[in-house]
Enzyme design. Sequence first.
Site: not given
Ligand code: 13P
Length: 284
Positions: A82, A180-181, A208-210, A230
């Site tokens: 990643d 993210h987070g 990203h940022g699922g 992700n």
């Molecule tokens: P989250 O931590 O929000 O699930 O995002 C994961 C991500 O995009 C890792 O690259």
Amino acid sequence: MACVNMNGMLAAAKSEGYAVGAFNILDYNSMKAVIEAAEELHAPVIVQVSVKTISLWGYRALHCWYEELAGDSVVPVVLHLDHCKEPEIIGNCIAHGWTSVMIDASGFPFERNMELTKQVVEMARPRNVTVEAELGEIGGVEDDLSVAEEDAHLADVEKSVLFCRETNPDLFAPAIGTAHGLYKGTPRIAYDRLEQIASRVPMPIALHGGTGLQDDVFTKCIRLGCAKINISTQLKRQFIISFTDHHERNPGDFEPVRYISCQYEAMKSDVRQFIRLFGSEGKA
Ligand code: 13P
């Protein structure tokens, strides 16, 4: 051989309208939970590893676990690095048999991002290793990369087209408003931006940022071209909460194996839910 790169699985996901889950693992137990959830549901899956996790366990150990768990698997499994801005770390992953990497040079000026991405594609492609690259800046904290909300910005459409044409990664991660987070409010997803980019670049798109996105956000993003989604924070939360919950419910239990089993079941259950939600069940 179930140890594969991302190309075949993401091409199928894009053309059939589903997404492959990419789950950030933390240790052997979480890697096992991710792969065994995918096996149960006959789904392709991406085991994703942050640089911090490599610092903890090392390239070789992570690859050994992957080979042991995925080598004879009935489903295709990718071992993907990643967000990483260091070509040296990326080179080490490639040298140790990882099947996929992400170069995230999105924090650099556009020209430098292109230069570094090109360099990584040149290094990876002859080794049959797939490359994900990013443009724009995704907000929040992932590993040691932290982007304040006010510094996050969406990927520009024309720059995305130029970037993808010049660098030719296998997978493109444009910033479209996710972070993210944990989300503090309701995320504002730039669906129009995603649609414009996805219609102009040939490669599949990564979301990203699922963690924390609503089900309908996933469905819409998949329909608009996202073939990889992700998930990291949710597994990290389960890793900790399942452990502490077990101790609160059983304060006299000092048998670690039972704690590890709780973590395994909790993470596996979450991975199963995401696989179903992303539509990849039965696609392996
Ligand atoms: P989250 O931590 O929000 O699930 O995002 C994961 C991500 O995009 C890792 O690259």
